[in-house]
Write a protein that holds these residues in place. Structure first.
Motif, mmCIF file in Angstrom:
data_model
loop_
_atom_site.group_PDB
_atom_site.id
_atom_site.type_symbol
_atom_site.label_atom_id
_atom_site.label_comp_id
_atom_site.label_asym_id
_atom_site.label_seq_id
_atom_site.Cartn_x
_atom_site.Cartn_y
_atom_site.Cartn_z
ATOM 1 N N LEU B 54 -44.973 36.155 -36.295
ATOM 2 C CA LEU B 54 -46.251 36.924 -35.734
ATOM 3 C C LEU B 54 -47.042 38.187 -36.542
ATOM 4 N N GLN B 55 -46.070 38.173 -37.442
ATOM 5 C CA GLN B 55 -47.093 39.304 -38.099
ATOM 6 C C GLN B 55 -47.868 38.624 -39.353
ATOM 7 N N ASP B 56 -47.590 36.882 -39.431
ATOM 8 C CA ASP B 56 -48.502 36.472 -39.898
ATOM 9 C C ASP B 56 -50.430 36.532 -39.727
ATOM 10 N N GLN B 57 -51.343 36.563 -40.314
ATOM 11 C CA GLN B 57 -51.932 36.698 -39.275
ATOM 12 C C GLN B 57 -53.729 35.369 -39.678
ATOM 13 N N VAL B 58 -54.350 35.320 -38.807
ATOM 14 C CA VAL B 58 -54.996 34.218 -38.427
ATOM 15 C C VAL B 58 -57.120 35.001 -38.148
ATOM 16 N N TYR B 59 -57.344 34.700 -39.029
ATOM 17 C CA TYR B 59 -59.086 35.051 -39.222
ATOM 18 C C TYR B 59 -60.052 33.629 -39.015
ATOM 19 N N PRO B 118 -64.028 37.194 -47.413
ATOM 20 C CA PRO B 118 -63.366 37.956 -48.050
ATOM 21 C C PRO B 118 -62.395 39.196 -47.144
ATOM 22 N N ILE B 119 -62.689 39.427 -45.731
ATOM 23 C CA ILE B 119 -61.871 39.985 -44.928
ATOM 24 C C ILE B 119 -60.358 39.516 -44.599
ATOM 25 N N ALA B 120 -60.413 38.110 -44.799
ATOM 26 C CA ALA B 120 -58.575 37.199 -44.225
ATOM 27 C C ALA B 120 -58.267 38.053 -46.069
ATOM 28 N N VAL B 121 -58.685 37.705 -47.056
ATOM 29 C CA VAL B 121 -58.528 38.395 -48.856
ATOM 30 C C VAL B 121 -58.088 39.322 -49.034
ATOM 31 N N GLY B 122 -58.645 40.425 -48.290
ATOM 32 C CA GLY B 122 -58.383 41.809 -48.247
ATOM 33 C C GLY B 122 -57.201 41.881 -47.712
ATOM 34 N N ALA B 123 -57.361 41.586 -46.435
ATOM 35 C CA ALA B 123 -56.395 41.071 -45.786
ATOM 36 C C ALA B 123 -53.962 40.535 -46.742
ATOM 37 N N ALA B 124 -54.636 39.832 -47.379
ATOM 38 C CA ALA B 124 -54.250 39.164 -48.280
ATOM 39 C C ALA B 124 -53.398 40.086 -48.864
ATOM 40 N N LEU B 125 -54.449 40.608 -49.813
ATOM 41 C CA LEU B 125 -54.933 41.921 -50.705
ATOM 42 C C LEU B 125 -53.668 43.186 -50.504
ATOM 43 N N SER B 126 -53.134 43.605 -48.558
ATOM 44 C CA SER B 126 -52.778 44.532 -48.258
ATOM 45 C C SER B 126 -51.008 43.793 -48.447
ATOM 46 N N LEU B 127 -50.922 42.392 -47.914
ATOM 47 C CA LEU B 127 -49.630 42.007 -47.512
ATOM 48 C C LEU B 127 -49.207 42.152 -49.349
ATOM 49 N N LYS B 128 -49.824 41.989 -49.957
ATOM 50 C CA LYS B 128 -49.277 42.324 -51.730
ATOM 51 C C LYS B 128 -48.913 43.473 -51.963
ATOM 52 N N LEU B 129 -50.074 44.580 -51.508
ATOM 53 C CA LEU B 129 -49.951 45.663 -51.981
ATOM 54 C C LEU B 129 -48.761 46.895 -51.230
ATOM 55 N N LYS B 130 -48.519 45.800 -49.780
ATOM 56 C CA LYS B 130 -47.239 46.564 -49.303
ATOM 57 C C LYS B 130 -46.136 45.756 -49.304
ATOM 58 N N LYS B 132 -44.619 42.892 -48.387
ATOM 59 C CA LYS B 132 -44.843 41.897 -47.550
ATOM 60 C C LYS B 132 -44.894 40.249 -47.721
ATOM 61 N N LYS B 133 -43.789 40.038 -46.666
ATOM 62 C CA LYS B 133 -43.412 38.304 -47.177
ATOM 63 C C LYS B 133 -44.693 37.337 -46.126
ATOM 64 N N ASN B 134 -44.681 37.781 -45.772
ATOM 65 C CA ASN B 134 -45.708 37.110 -44.660
ATOM 66 C C ASN B 134 -47.086 36.719 -45.041
ATOM 67 N N VAL B 135 -48.271 35.512 -44.632
ATOM 68 C CA VAL B 135 -48.784 35.014 -45.125
ATOM 69 C C VAL B 135 -50.696 35.035 -44.241
ATOM 70 N N ILE B 136 -51.806 34.971 -44.776
ATOM 71 C CA ILE B 136 -52.801 34.428 -43.777
ATOM 72 C C ILE B 136 -53.123 33.323 -44.314
ATOM 73 N N SER B 137 -53.483 33.009 -42.500
ATOM 74 C CA SER B 137 -54.520 31.985 -42.530
ATOM 75 C C SER B 137 -56.016 32.684 -42.062
ATOM 76 N N VAL B 138 -56.886 32.067 -43.253
ATOM 77 C CA VAL B 138 -58.351 31.687 -42.395
ATOM 78 C C VAL B 138 -59.157 30.415 -41.850
#
Lengths: 361, 319
Positions: B54-59, B118-130, B132-138
């Motif tokens: 659920l916490q893994d995001q899709v763009y 790039p928005i998805a990449v920004g979301a991935a950067l937010s995971l790194k900064l927080k 968090k062990k999640n993943v973004i799929s774009v």
């Protein structure tokens, strides 16, 4: 003039605001090209990475559209971003992200995604920067709903408006004139906000309203001092906020003076002045005692050579001529006004800031 | 039928049936926005999204129906959005190219082909900064890599070791223009290599393979964050935009068309289930009936839903 307690240049004020906000909010991220280099964007970002680390103060690849998208991605995931462009022309590469996404995400998501990013963009003239390094392009941004576009002119606003922008839940674009960075003024140490809603009347007067913004304000203040010797009192309005454009303050002033000059920082044609004058006329067709005027950059790109720039940038004498015209000042007095101007204004090259205009204000 | 297979099959069938229903009802001219159907390309969405928490995001992009549904986006809100109605996932402000359901991690879809990346990449950067062990799929199409911002984003993700899967669905055509008229090679992983990004190219119409490979990729990223580029070769069955076939225009070669239409993700998966002795007609019928009920109810809901209040036109311009 009130007594100045704490004198700072605009660049120092911006650095102080950024530092205080970074300290206050660990979800605030700075990103930009050259922000961690030794010059630190006119000193406005100097050494922040040493305090807050390179994770939060991100030296970016030369990827303007990319980092704008990255900033939007961060902002819809709980961060706030301050993005910085050393010249506004670089931001042109990011118009796609700014106009399509930053401006519209809140709307298109029906209020689910707001985009709290602040984009600082350096505008303006100097030292032969030429056609693609000294534009202001304010109307490119100001014509898009969903964006806020501001243009501070004093160190006090440089800090207060930047802090307000960081607190603001919307995308806010800040246009900073290069030469405004050196202008000095009174800046309180505390964190304070100044409004992102309205122009400010910075000098009260009865004969004519002059609206200007950014560095141009200094030219108008200079004119007001000269005109005082001739019994002409001008009301000066610092525009401050280009979008959302609130013409109420200007309308009230023109209602009183019946005369208006808009002194543009950018091009006259399709400029801010045209919009302001139209909005006022729509409210009251009979408001003007004389035809309102726009003073702005001529219809050509910005030349580099100072010989050409001399003719390119309107200055105090253009404002004085326009005021004389609207007020029907007779030719003899007009001559006296111009002579006094020539007497007062220091010898100055067109490509460096006028020393008269550094403040403190 | 194993529960994994049942879930994959249900998800795949739901996408296909939903879009078939959109195609069927489109001529009623009540869904008055462009629709970019994913029919034929669904295995990419289902294969990748079935591995996401659920916490893994899709763009996603303009062709976002499949990703929205595969990530668990609400069907009623989607159909209402297509009808321009009040309960639409964008309140009628976006239409079919902007589907989103942040409550399930389907964050945003945008139509300018690489704009979302790039928005998805920004979301991935937010995971790194927080941390968090999640993943973004774009998800994006083959033409997206032709826009500069893809490279800006890939470079940024690689440089910062961000947890993101770039899923490139290569359906070979940008509207009517074939990839070999736009790119020197159909192997798009060449562009991942130049950004130092691990990559894989595979047929995207074989659901179980896409599922297994993306499972490994996503697990790997969660263990050690860095970007991955997955090229899935696939084919759209209907026109670029709209509910019909446009093959009467002859822009796709006959043999290419026949080969790819035969390589259909749904038929492939049924064949796979039969080969594994996992195909159970009774269960399939039950799944089919359940989905049909859900779809009918969503369309009924959307048709009865109110339009947004015209007075709200300036709402949500500013927060």
């Amino acid at each position: 003039m009130p007594k100045i307690k704490r004198l700072l240049s605009s660049s120092e004020a911006i650095l102080e605001a950024s530092d205080q906000m970074m300290k206050r909010d660990n979800k605030l991220i700075l990103i930009g090209e050259g922000i961690n280099d030794p010059k630190g964007i006119f000193g406005t970002t100097s050494n922040l990475f040493k305090i807050y680390g390179k994770d939060r103060v991100i030296e970016s690849p030369i990827s303007e559209n990319g980092i704008t998208g990255v900033s939007i991605g961060l902002s819809i995931n709980g961060f706030k971003v301050l993005l910085i462009h050393q010249r506004v022309e670089f931001a042109l590469l990011s118009l796609e992200q700014i106009i399509n996404n930053a401006a519209k995400s809140f709307y298109v998501s029906n209020g689910k995604h707001n985009v709290p990013i602040v984009i600082r963009m350096v505008i303006g003239r100097g030292w032969g920067q030429g056609p693609a390094h000294s534009q202001s392009l304010e109307t490119v941004f100001s014509s898009t709903p969903g964006l806020k576009v501001i243009i501070p002119s004093t160190p006090y606003d440089a800090k207060g408006m930047l802090i307000s922008s960081i607190f603001d839940p919307n995308p806010v674009l800040i246009l900073e004139h290069r030469w405004f960075h050196f202008v000095k003024g009174d800046v309180p140490k505390r964190i304070y906000k100044t409004n992102l809603k309205k122009p400010n009347v910075i000098l009260k007067g009865n004969d004519i309203t002059v609206v200007a913004s950014s560095y141009n304000i200094n030219e108008v203040i200079f004119c007001s001092k000269i005109l005082k010797n001739f019994g002409i009192s001008i009301e000066i309005i610092d525009l401050r906020v280009l979008r959302p454009l609130d013409t109420e303050v200007i309308f009230k002033s023109v209602k009183k003076t019946g005369r208006l000059i808009v002194f543009e920082i950018g091009n006259k044609i399709y400029g801010v002045g045209g919009e302001i004058i139209s909005m006022i006329l729509e409210k009251d067709f009979n408001i003007f005692k004389s035809s309102p005027s726009r003073i702005g950059l001529p219809d050509s790109p910005t030349p580099s050579s100072r010989a050409l720039a001399e003719k390119y940038y309107p200055n105090s004498s253009d404002i004085l001529k326009e005021i004389s015209k609207q007020l029907n000042v007779n030719v003899e007095v007009q001559e006296k006004i111009i002579n006094l101007l020539l007497d007062k204004i220091p010898e100055n090259e067109i490509d460096v800031p006028n020393p008269e205009f550094k403040g403190p204000f | 039928m194993k529960s994994l297979y049942k879930n994959l099959f249900s998800s795949l069938l739901k996408l296909r049936m939903t879009e078939n229903e959109i195609a069927k009802k489109y001529s009623e001219q009540e869904m008055r926005c462009p629709v970019h159907l994913s029919i034929g390309q669904e295995a990419a969405a289902v294969g990748v999204c079935s591995n996401l928490e659920l916490q893994d995001q899709v763009y996603s992009t303009h062709r976002c129906h499949s990703h929205y549904l595969a990530k668990g986006g609400d069907l009623r809100s989607m159909i209402s959005e297509l009808y321009g109605k009040r309960s639409g996932c964008c309140g009628g402000r976006g239409g079919s190219m902007h589907l989103m359901d942040p409550s399930v991690g389907m964050m945003l879809s945008l139509p300018i082909v690489a704009s979302i990346i790039p928005i998805a990449v920004g979301a991935a950067l937010s995971l790194k900064l927080k941390k968090k062990k999640n993943v973004i799929s774009v998800f994006f199409g083959d033409a997206a890599v032709e826009e500069g911002v893809f490279h800006e984003s890939a470079n940024f993700a690689s440089l910062n070791k961000l947890p993101i899967v770039f899923v490139c669905e290569n359906n070979k055509y940008s509207c009517f223009t074939k990839i070999n008229e736009r790119q020197p090679s159909e192997d798009i992983t060449r562009l991942a290599k130049c950004h130092n990004i691990s990559n894989l190219r595979m047929n995207g119409n074989n659901l179980i393979n896409v599922y297994e490979k993306s499972k490994m990729i996503i697990q790997q990223i969660k263990k050690k964050p860095e970007p991955f580029f997955l090229q899935l070769d696939t084919y759209r069955h209907v026109e670029h935009c709209g509910p019909n076939s446009d093959d009467n225009l002859n822009y796709r070669g006959k043999s290419e068309l026949n080969n790819w239409l035969k390589d259909d993700p749904l038929e492939n998966f049924i064949k796979f289930l039969k080969g594994e002795n996992e195909y159970d007609q009774k269960i399939v019928n039950e799944i089919n009936d359940k989905i049909m009920i859900e779809i009918n109810s969503a369309f009924k809901f959307a048709k009865n839903d109110k339009f947004p209040n015209p007075a709200s036109i300036k709402k949500f311009v500013y927060a």
